[in-house]
Motif scaffolding. Structure first.
Motif, PDB file in Angstrom:
ATOM      1  N   GLU A  10      -4.237  24.552 -13.110  1.00 17.52           N
ATOM      2  CA  GLU A  10      -3.104  24.198 -13.987  1.00 17.52           C
ATOM      3  C   GLU A  10      -3.562  23.322 -15.138  1.00 17.52           C
ATOM      4  OE1 GLU A  10       0.077  23.522 -10.581  1.00 17.52           O
ATOM      5  OE2 GLU A  10       0.664  22.533 -12.450  1.00 17.52           O
ATOM      6  N   LEU A  11      -4.396  22.335 -14.824  1.00 21.37           N
ATOM      7  CA  LEU A  11      -4.894  21.437 -15.869  1.00 21.37           C
ATOM      8  C   LEU A  11      -5.742  22.208 -16.875  1.00 21.37           C
ATOM      9  CD1 LEU A  11      -5.819  18.250 -13.804  1.00 21.37           C
ATOM     10  CD2 LEU A  11      -3.973  18.480 -15.475  1.00 21.37           C
ATOM     11  N   VAL A  12      -6.562  23.124 -16.381  1.00 18.42           N
ATOM     12  CA  VAL A  12      -7.405  23.919 -17.270  1.00 18.42           C
ATOM     13  C   VAL A  12      -6.528  24.745 -18.215  1.00 18.42           C
ATOM     14  CG1 VAL A  12      -9.049  25.846 -17.372  1.00 18.42           C
ATOM     15  CG2 VAL A  12      -9.395  24.018 -15.721  1.00 18.42           C
ATOM     16  N   LEU A  13      -5.497  25.347 -17.646  1.00 20.10           N
ATOM     17  CA  LEU A  13      -4.600  26.168 -18.484  1.00 20.10           C
ATOM     18  C   LEU A  13      -3.902  25.306 -19.534  1.00 20.10           C
ATOM     19  CD1 LEU A  13      -3.033  28.625 -15.884  1.00 20.10           C
ATOM     20  CD2 LEU A  13      -4.424  29.219 -17.870  1.00 20.10           C
ATOM     21  N   LYS A  14      -3.499  24.138 -19.121  1.00 20.22           N
ATOM     22  CA  LYS A  14      -2.832  23.230 -20.075  1.00 20.22           C
ATOM     23  C   LYS A  14      -3.788  22.868 -21.201  1.00 20.22           C
ATOM     24  CE  LYS A  14       0.635  21.001 -17.161  1.00 20.22           C
ATOM     25  NZ  LYS A  14       1.030  19.796 -16.423  1.00 20.22           N
ATOM     26  N   PHE A  15      -5.037  22.562 -20.831  1.00 22.97           N
ATOM     27  CA  PHE A  15      -6.030  22.229 -21.857  1.00 22.97           C
ATOM     28  C   PHE A  15      -6.242  23.415 -22.783  1.00 22.97           C
ATOM     29  CE2 PHE A  15      -9.551  20.200 -23.830  1.00 22.97           C
ATOM     30  CZ  PHE A  15     -10.493  21.182 -24.055  1.00 22.97           C
ATOM     31  N   GLN A  16      -6.367  24.599 -22.212  1.00 21.18           N
ATOM     32  CA  GLN A  16      -6.593  25.791 -23.022  1.00 21.18           C
ATOM     33  C   GLN A  16      -5.389  26.100 -23.913  1.00 21.18           C
ATOM     34  OE1 GLN A  16      -7.693  28.604 -19.951  1.00 21.18           O
ATOM     35  NE2 GLN A  16      -9.879  28.148 -20.162  1.00 21.18           N
ATOM     36  N   GLY A  17      -4.225  25.578 -23.494  1.00 19.39           N
ATOM     37  CA  GLY A  17      -3.025  25.749 -24.303  1.00 19.39           C
ATOM     38  C   GLY A  17      -2.872  24.692 -25.379  1.00 19.39           C
ATOM     39  N   GLY A  18      -3.871  23.776 -25.454  1.00 21.88           N
ATOM     40  CA  GLY A  18      -3.858  22.790 -26.533  1.00 21.88           C
ATOM     41  C   GLY A  18      -3.555  21.361 -26.099  1.00 21.88           C
ATOM     42  N   GLN A  19      -3.368  21.132 -24.784  1.00 19.58           N
ATOM     43  CA  GLN A  19      -3.063  19.761 -24.350  1.00 19.58           C
ATOM     44  C   GLN A  19      -4.358  19.042 -23.971  1.00 19.58           C
ATOM     45  OE1 GLN A  19       0.160  19.277 -21.506  1.00 19.58           O
ATOM     46  NE2 GLN A  19       0.918  21.327 -21.997  1.00 19.58           N
ATOM     47  N   ASP A  20      -4.895  18.283 -24.925  1.00 26.36           N
ATOM     48  CA  ASP A  20      -6.154  17.576 -24.691  1.00 26.36           C
ATOM     49  C   ASP A  20      -6.069  16.596 -23.531  1.00 26.36           C
ATOM     50  OD1 ASP A  20      -8.309  17.015 -27.582  1.00 26.36           O
ATOM     51  OD2 ASP A  20      -7.689  18.833 -26.542  1.00 26.36           O
ATOM     52  N   GLY A  21      -4.866  16.058 -23.327  1.00 31.25           N
ATOM     53  CA  GLY A  21      -4.677  15.090 -22.252  1.00 31.25           C
ATOM     54  C   GLY A  21      -4.985  15.670 -20.881  1.00 31.25           C
ATOM     55  N   ALA A  22      -4.868  16.981 -20.751  1.00 29.82           N
ATOM     56  CA  ALA A  22      -5.170  17.624 -19.472  1.00 29.82           C
ATOM     57  C   ALA A  22      -6.644  17.445 -19.122  1.00 29.82           C
ATOM     58  CB  ALA A  22      -4.808  19.108 -19.521  1.00 29.82           C
ATOM     59  N   THR A  58     -20.099  18.425 -22.264  1.00 30.50           N
ATOM     60  CA  THR A  58     -20.402  19.849 -22.270  1.00 30.50           C
ATOM     61  C   THR A  58     -19.217  20.644 -21.734  1.00 30.50           C
ATOM     62  OG1 THR A  58     -22.746  19.396 -21.933  1.00 30.50           O
ATOM     63  CG2 THR A  58     -22.003  21.611 -21.432  1.00 30.50           C
ATOM     64  N   ALA A  59     -18.622  20.134 -20.671  1.00 32.35           N
ATOM     65  CA  ALA A  59     -17.476  20.828 -20.066  1.00 32.35           C
ATOM     66  C   ALA A  59     -16.323  20.903 -21.064  1.00 32.35           C
ATOM     67  CB  ALA A  59     -17.031  20.100 -18.801  1.00 32.35           C
ATOM     68  N   TYR A  60     -16.100  19.836 -21.787  1.00 31.88           N
ATOM     69  CA  TYR A  60     -15.009  19.813 -22.772  1.00 31.88           C
ATOM     70  C   TYR A  60     -15.174  20.951 -23.774  1.00 31.88           C
ATOM     71  CZ  TYR A  60     -12.057  18.137 -26.607  1.00 31.88           C
ATOM     72  OH  TYR A  60     -11.122  18.042 -27.601  1.00 31.88           O
ATOM     73  N   ARG A  61     -16.421  21.106 -24.263  1.00 34.82           N
ATOM     74  CA  ARG A  61     -16.652  22.107 -25.296  1.00 34.82           C
ATOM     75  C   ARG A  61     -16.604  23.526 -24.751  1.00 34.82           C
ATOM     76  NH1 ARG A  61     -21.681  20.844 -28.463  1.00 34.82           N
ATOM     77  NH2 ARG A  61     -20.949  22.724 -29.474  1.00 34.82           N
ATOM     78  N   ALA A  62     -16.937  23.661 -23.475  1.00 29.54           N
ATOM     79  CA  ALA A  62     -16.999  25.022 -22.914  1.00 29.54           C
ATOM     80  C   ALA A  62     -15.704  25.434 -22.233  1.00 29.54           C
ATOM     81  CB  ALA A  62     -18.144  25.106 -21.914  1.00 29.54           C
ATOM     82  N   LEU A  63     -14.798  24.474 -22.025  1.00 29.74           N
ATOM     83  CA  LEU A  63     -13.637  24.749 -21.180  1.00 29.74           C
ATOM     84  C   LEU A  63     -12.698  25.794 -21.770  1.00 29.74           C
ATOM     85  CD1 LEU A  63     -12.511  23.979 -18.474  1.00 29.74           C
ATOM     86  CD2 LEU A  63     -11.253  22.106 -19.527  1.00 29.74           C
ATOM     87  N   ARG A  64     -12.682  25.921 -23.069  1.00 27.93           N
ATOM     88  CA  ARG A  64     -11.801  26.935 -23.660  1.00 27.93           C
ATOM     89  C   ARG A  64     -12.190  28.338 -23.237  1.00 27.93           C
ATOM     90  NH1 ARG A  64      -8.385  24.262 -26.711  1.00 27.93           N
ATOM     91  NH2 ARG A  64      -9.212  22.343 -27.541  1.00 27.93           N
ATOM     92  N   GLY A  65     -13.485  28.518 -22.995  1.00 27.21           N
ATOM     93  CA  GLY A  65     -13.953  29.837 -22.608  1.00 27.21           C
ATOM     94  C   GLY A  65     -14.000  30.034 -21.102  1.00 27.21           C
ATOM     95  N   PHE A  66     -13.586  29.043 -20.341  1.00 29.14           N
ATOM     96  CA  PHE A  66     -13.643  29.127 -18.880  1.00 29.14           C
ATOM     97  C   PHE A  66     -12.580  30.099 -18.393  1.00 29.14           C
ATOM     98  CE2 PHE A  66     -14.566  27.856 -14.709  1.00 29.14           C
ATOM     99  CZ  PHE A  66     -13.421  27.500 -14.017  1.00 29.14           C
ATOM    100  N   ARG A  67     -13.023  31.067 -17.575  1.00 27.48           N
ATOM    101  CA  ARG A  67     -12.098  32.121 -17.119  1.00 27.48           C
ATOM    102  C   ARG A  67     -11.774  32.021 -15.645  1.00 27.48           C
ATOM    103  NH1 ARG A  67     -10.778  32.038 -21.333  1.00 27.48           N
ATOM    104  NH2 ARG A  67     -11.505  33.219 -23.119  1.00 27.48           N
ATOM    105  N   GLY A  68     -12.210  30.941 -15.000  1.00 31.89           N
ATOM    106  CA  GLY A  68     -11.847  30.746 -13.596  1.00 31.89           C
ATOM    107  C   GLY A  68     -12.627  31.617 -12.626  1.00 31.89           C
ATOM    108  N   GLU A  69     -13.829  32.057 -13.047  1.00 30.98           N
ATOM    109  CA  GLU A  69     -14.635  32.879 -12.136  1.00 30.98           C
ATOM    110  C   GLU A  69     -15.073  32.050 -10.932  1.00 30.98           C
ATOM    111  OE1 GLU A  69     -15.632  34.105 -16.421  1.00 30.98           O
ATOM    112  OE2 GLU A  69     -15.509  32.231 -15.304  1.00 30.98           O
ATOM    113  N   ALA A  70     -15.243  30.734 -11.155  1.00 35.29           N
ATOM    114  CA  ALA A  70     -15.554  29.833 -10.048  1.00 35.29           C
ATOM    115  C   ALA A  70     -14.509  28.732 -10.096  1.00 35.29           C
ATOM    116  CB  ALA A  70     -16.949  29.242 -10.231  1.00 35.29           C
ATOM    117  N   SER A  71     -14.517  27.868  -9.085  1.00 33.04           N
ATOM    118  CA  SER A  71     -13.594  26.732  -9.150  1.00 33.04           C
ATOM    119  C   SER A  71     -14.088  25.786 -10.248  1.00 33.04           C
ATOM    120  CB  SER A  71     -13.570  25.991  -7.811  1.00 33.04           C
ATOM    121  OG  SER A  71     -14.826  25.366  -7.587  1.00 33.04           O
ATOM    122  N   PHE A  72     -13.180  24.989 -10.785  1.00 34.64           N
ATOM    123  CA  PHE A  72     -13.578  24.044 -11.817  1.00 34.64           C
ATOM    124  C   PHE A  72     -14.657  23.117 -11.281  1.00 34.64           C
ATOM    125  CE2 PHE A  72     -13.291  21.463 -15.516  1.00 34.64           C
ATOM    126  CZ  PHE A  72     -13.482  20.164 -15.076  1.00 34.64           C
TER     127      PHE A  72
END
Lengths: 187, 315
Positions: A10-22, A58-72
């Motif tokens: 959920e947090l990852v999706l929120k971040f990918q939706g533009g919520q940096d606070g996530a 590094t995670a911050y910069r790559a998180l937009r491309g994270f597709r959930g293939e593994a757990s966060f």
């Protein structure tokens, strides 16, 4: 773990939706795990802080491309392992610093350099454990730390380290064999 | 009934909870009946207790730690485009782009930030449309974009820089180059780490595009050297090797020459056997031969079969 995985997703999706606070929430959730992992890899609090923070950057910069293939969590630990390996490859002076750490431990002094990072562990057995774990070959140490201190399964460790299940099994076995030998007086 | 020899190979997996169902039950039944194997399991347990009993020691200071992560993130974002923008600006000065400019009304200040935010996630077509709208916005729009570069959120800084870099107005792109040269490099950031980032295969692609023009070729080679020297992640390494392979496999002698130049000057690891096919290509054959000799310390002249045999390859 399922509950945590869903909350992370959920947090990852929120971040990918533009919520940096996530992302801040993810850092708060995993900073202790990431720090302790790096602490056991490096043996030094200041380096653990720096390495784990680099991992989050590094995670911050790559998180937009994270597709959930593994757990966060697995994904983050993989990043930390990669940062750790990059650091080993490119900074030779780290070897010299590790020698200083061992020398400090042998003289029974504190081997954590930053006093403002919380309580230091003063027990003799704790120092011995840290020293013996630091003495393990890199791959054995990585596998052992992920299994013993972060509760990861062999498959999860294989995922994080980018190796096979059998590699994990073998390295864990070798690490245990070595530690049982080097710590026999304490077991 | 399982023997000790067989069980011993599975004891650690049993202890670690990696065995399931019948297999776990079979090994467990052996352990229950075998003192030696039971003792082995007990020793694993004891070791684990001792290991777990030693805490990591120090703990991160919550909000201070988070603040430091944010600070490093901002520094990384700035440094990333600082390395790239001078090259992009130089390249785009040289490349003539035919813009068909409609005459939309210039966007307002708040609209500019919104367009910059939209640009980041947009596809190529929408990005081109946003660029067109902003480029038509005049001096106020340029000023607003410059302000974002200087003090916006890291993502906005990066996007605003890219949009400014694409302006055909030389004074705009020159401002960007001057600004990037003026900013002190953050001590937290090593430009050499550029190749370690997951998305830097994109930078590899852009650097190869610069190689196409003789005026920007040196810029492209410089970026590729930096990327390669910094240590590429797997994705970026594949992108680089793929591009070199594409150049060498191209029917164009110019492309093949370019591929060889990248191999030679950047130091990309490349399957040498693939160069054997180029030995009988006019002009390029000499370069391929020299490179093979240098890399292998062998000299089979232009004999493709001899080289192929050396590499254990069939022609």
């Amino acid at each position: 773990m399922m509950g945590t995985d869903m909350a992370d997703a959920e947090l990852v999706l929120k971040f990918q939706g533009g919520q940096d606070g996530a992302f801040d929430d993810l850092v708060r959730r995993y900073m202790r795990d990431a720090f302790s992992f790096c602490m056991r890899l490096t043996g030094r609090a200041d380096e653990a802080e720096e390495l784990s923070q680099e991992g989050f950057v590094t995670a911050y910069r790559a998180l937009r491309g994270f597709r959930g293939e593994a757990s966060f969590r697995s994904w983050l630990f993989r990043i930390l392992i990669n940062r750790w390996r990059d650091r080993r490859r490119s900074r030779r002076r780290e070897d010299a610093r590790m020698e200083l750490v061992k020398a400090d431990v042998e003289s029974r002094g504190a081997h954590l350099s930053s006093g403002d990072l919380g309580e230091l562990d003063a027990g003799e057995l704790g120092d011995v454990v840290k020293e013996r774990v630091q003495d393990l070959p890199d791959r054995q140490r990585e596998v052992l730390v992920l299994h013993v201190y972060h509760g990861m399964s062999h498959h999860e460790i294989a995922d994080v380290l980018g190796c096979s299940y059998d590699d994990v099994k073998m390295n864990l076995s070798l690490a245990r064999k070595r530690l049982r030998e080097t710590m026999k007086d304490y077991l | 009934m399982m023997t000790c020899d067989t069980a011993r190979g599975r004891l650690e997996e049993l202890f670690d909870g990696e065995l399931r169902g019948d297999e776990a039950a079979t090994v467990q039944a052996h352990v229950d009946a075998c003192a030696a194997c039971a003792a082995e399991i007990a020793s694993f347990r004891r070791l684990e207790e001792v290991l777990r009993g030693a805490p990591a020691g120090a703990r991160p200071d919550g909000e201070r730690y988070l603040a430091r992560v944010k600070e490093k993130t901002r520094a990384q974002e700035r440094s990333r485009w600082l390395a790239f923008v001078p090259v992009a600006a130089a390249a785009l000065l040289m490349i003539g782009l035919a813009w068909v400019l409609a005459s939309p009304p210039p966007p307002k200040g708040s609209d500019i930030s919104a367009l910059v935010d939209e640009y980041r996630a947009a596809d190529a077509k929408r990005q081109a449309a946003i660029e067109e709208k902003l480029h038509a916005g005049g001096a106020d729009t340029v000023a607003a974009l410059k302000a974002l570069v200087q003090s916006g959120a890291p993502q906005r800084q990066q996007v605003a820089a890219v949009i400014l870099a694409r302006y055909q107005d030389k004074s705009v792109t020159q401002w960007l180059v001057d600004y990037s040269n003026r900013e002190p490099a953050s001590q937290d950031v090593e430009l050499l780490e550029i190749g370690s980032e997951p998305s830097d295969d994109e930078l590899v692609g852009s650097a190869f595009d610069l190689l196409r023009s003789s005026k920007t070729r040196e810029d492209g080679l410089r970026v590729l050297r930096k990327l390669h020297k910094g240590g590429l992640n797997r994705q970026a390494a594949y992108a680089m090797a793929d591009r070199v392979k594409g150049l060498l496999a191209s029917p164009s002698p110019r492309d093949q020459e370019l591929g060889l130049e990248v191999l030679k000057t950047v130091g990309v690891k490349f399957p040498l056997p693939d160069l054997v096919d180029m030995l009988d290509v006019p002009e390029l054959g000499d370069k391929a031969y020299e490179f093979l000799k240098q890399q292998t310390n062998k000299d089979y002249g232009r004999d493709k079969k001899a080289w192929a045999d050396y590499f254990g390859r069939r022609l």
